[in-house]
Design an enzyme around this catalytic site. Structure first.
Site, PDB file in Angstrom:
ATOM      1  N   HIS A 149      32.178 -18.609 -21.397  1.00  0.00           N
ATOM      2  CA  HIS A 149      32.029 -19.252 -20.258  1.00  0.00           C
ATOM      3  C   HIS A 149      32.288 -20.843 -20.083  1.00  0.00           C
ATOM      4  O   HIS A 149      32.532 -21.359 -18.715  1.00  0.00           O
ATOM      5  CB  HIS A 149      31.152 -18.739 -19.336  1.00  0.00           C
ATOM      6  CG  HIS A 149      32.082 -16.937 -19.143  1.00  0.00           C
ATOM      7  ND1 HIS A 149      30.523 -16.087 -18.426  1.00  0.00           N
ATOM      8  CD2 HIS A 149      33.102 -16.225 -18.904  1.00  0.00           C
ATOM      9  CE1 HIS A 149      31.045 -14.487 -18.938  1.00  0.00           C
ATOM     10  NE2 HIS A 149      32.659 -14.846 -18.777  1.00  0.00           N
TER      11      HIS A 149
ATOM     12  N   ASP B 266      24.570 -23.799 -21.298  1.00  0.00           N
ATOM     13  CA  ASP B 266      23.781 -24.161 -22.033  1.00  0.00           C
ATOM     14  C   ASP B 266      24.198 -24.184 -24.106  1.00  0.00           C
ATOM     15  O   ASP B 266      25.403 -23.613 -24.517  1.00  0.00           O
ATOM     16  CB  ASP B 266      22.318 -23.225 -21.531  1.00  0.00           C
ATOM     17  CG  ASP B 266      22.458 -22.213 -22.342  1.00  0.00           C
ATOM     18  OD1 ASP B 266      22.260 -21.658 -23.921  1.00  0.00           O
ATOM     19  OD2 ASP B 266      22.266 -21.305 -22.547  1.00  0.00           O
TER      20      ASP B 266
ATOM     21  N   ALA C 135      13.606 -10.509 -25.228  1.00  0.00           N
ATOM     22  CA  ALA C 135      14.925 -11.239 -26.364  1.00  0.00           C
ATOM     23  C   ALA C 135      14.094 -12.024 -27.505  1.00  0.00           C
ATOM     24  O   ALA C 135      14.270 -11.527 -28.652  1.00  0.00           O
ATOM     25  CB  ALA C 135      15.952 -12.264 -25.963  1.00  0.00           C
TER      26      ALA C 135
ATOM     27  N   ASN D 227      17.862  -6.401 -23.499  1.00  0.00           N
ATOM     28  CA  ASN D 227      17.474  -6.300 -22.163  1.00  0.00           C
ATOM     29  C   ASN D 227      16.557  -5.944 -21.899  1.00  0.00           C
ATOM     30  O   ASN D 227      15.646  -4.736 -22.120  1.00  0.00           O
ATOM     31  CB  ASN D 227      19.106  -5.763 -21.189  1.00  0.00           C
ATOM     32  CG  ASN D 227      18.871  -6.591 -20.507  1.00  0.00           C
ATOM     33  OD1 ASN D 227      18.458  -6.635 -19.252  1.00  0.00           O
ATOM     34  ND2 ASN D 227      20.274  -6.748 -20.191  1.00  0.00           N
TER      35      ASN D 227
ATOM     36  N   GLY E 299      20.500 -10.066 -23.584  1.00  0.00           N
ATOM     37  CA  GLY E 299      20.067 -10.509 -21.944  1.00  0.00           C
ATOM     38  C   GLY E 299      22.019 -10.450 -21.454  1.00  0.00           C
ATOM     39  O   GLY E 299      21.104 -11.603 -20.146  1.00  0.00           O
ATOM     40  N   THR E 300      21.952  -9.541 -21.041  1.00  0.00           N
ATOM     41  CA  THR E 300      23.842  -9.770 -20.251  1.00  0.00           C
ATOM     42  C   THR E 300      23.867  -8.509 -19.019  1.00  0.00           C
ATOM     43  O   THR E 300      22.887  -7.614 -19.532  1.00  0.00           O
ATOM     44  CB  THR E 300      24.498 -10.416 -21.150  1.00  0.00           C
ATOM     45  OG1 THR E 300      25.999 -10.073 -20.098  1.00  0.00           O
ATOM     46  CG2 THR E 300      24.991  -8.898 -21.688  1.00  0.00           C
TER      47      THR E 300
END
Ligand code: BJW
Length: 233
Positions: free
Chosen positions: A108, A93, A222, A204, A179-180
């Site tokens: 990515h 995004d 987050a 996280n 957040g992974t």
């Protein structure tokens, strides 16, 4: 102080973009590998185009906006004069860029770009993509129809900017992973490239397989924890 940040789907979850591996994981019934691998694309390009078309449409919905975590990272970058800053995101995004972040490396790929399968040429893209889509470089050439694919990195493909990421990791004084899930490599291995003195912080909702590699593991959302942690640096 050199700061390296890695973000994943969790940072955009509170903006309304579902994570991959959460309970409400993307694309009911489809494993990530099915829609995010060259093999999946070869086997069923219509399904894969549909998957990314839906996500591209959703990203352009006015309800999808950067949240407080994206904004805090952009604000931090603007005010950070005493060292390097790099924001590596696994997200396709564009919420970091829309929040105002400048030094963003989307490892990515990017949903709002498509790539010619034959030449690698990139095009900004807002519409759906299909096997019938004319090639922008030569719209009347029937042979070039369907030769565009999403500009994203699928399993088995080499992520973008790995040399820059490794360079930033090797000299990082602070590494922040937000957040992974720590399941997908090489992103999950960046923490192990940071020097001994580096302060490694994971934010996280839950523990991850990578948590043990961090000096501080902060459990929370987050949108609340990122502004707080950045303000404390
Ligand atoms: C919150 C929150 C809130 C939620 N606040 N937190 C065996 C061992 C090691 C590696 C391999 C292996 N077998 C194969 C591999 C390699 C493979 C891999 O890693 N596979 C594993 C699954 C085992 N990797 C690759 O193939 C990569 N390429 C590669 O290795 O090339 C070879 C090479 C490398 C280097 C040099 C030379 C050669 C490519 C990986 C490409 C991944 N692509 C995808 C799709 C991208 C396009 C798209 O978006 O559709 O990337 S898959 C998908 O996973 C996507 C994501 O970026 C990526 C990571 O997911 P992420 O962001 O971590 O999301 P989630 O959903 O998993 O987690 C969300 C987290 O947020 C959770 O932890 C929540 O708790 C948290 N959370 N709400 C804070 N509000």
């Amino acid at each position: 102080m050199n700061v390296l940040v890695l973000t994943g789907a969790g940072i955009s979850a509170e903006s309304g973009i579902p994570t991959f591996r959460g309970a409400d994981g993307l694309w009911e019934g489809h494993r990530v590998e099915q829609v995010a691998s060259p093999q999946g694309f070869d086997a069923d390009p219509v399904l894969v185009h549909r998957f990314y078309n839906l996500r591209r449409r959703k990203l352009q919905d006015p309800s999808i906006q950067p949240n407080a975590a994206h904004v805090a990272l952009a604000d931090f970058e603007r005010g950070h004069q005493s060292g390097d800053f790099l924001l590596v995101t696994q997200n396709i995004d564009n919420l970091h860029q829309r929040a105002g972040s400048k030094r963003v490396l989307p490892m990515h790929g990017e949903l709002m770009k498509v790539r010619c399968i034959d030449t690698g040429e990139l095009f900004d893209w807002t519409d759906d993509l299909s096997l019938e889509t004319p090639h922008p470089a030569d719209p009347d050439n029937a042979k070039l129809r369907g030769r565009l694919r999403p500009h994203v990195v699928w399993f088995g493909e080499v992520p973008l900017g790995l040399e820059s990421i490794e360079r930033a990791a090797r000299k990082a004084d602070v590494f922040l992973a937000i957040g992974t899930s720590g399941l997908v490599y090489p992103a999950a291995g960046i923490v192990s490239q940071t020097p001994v003195h580096c302060r490694r912080i994971e934010i996280n909702l839950d523990d991850t397989p990578a948590s043990g590699a961090f000096d501080e593991t902060i459990r929370g959302r987050a949108s609340e924890e990122v502004p707080r942690v950045l303000a404390s640096l």
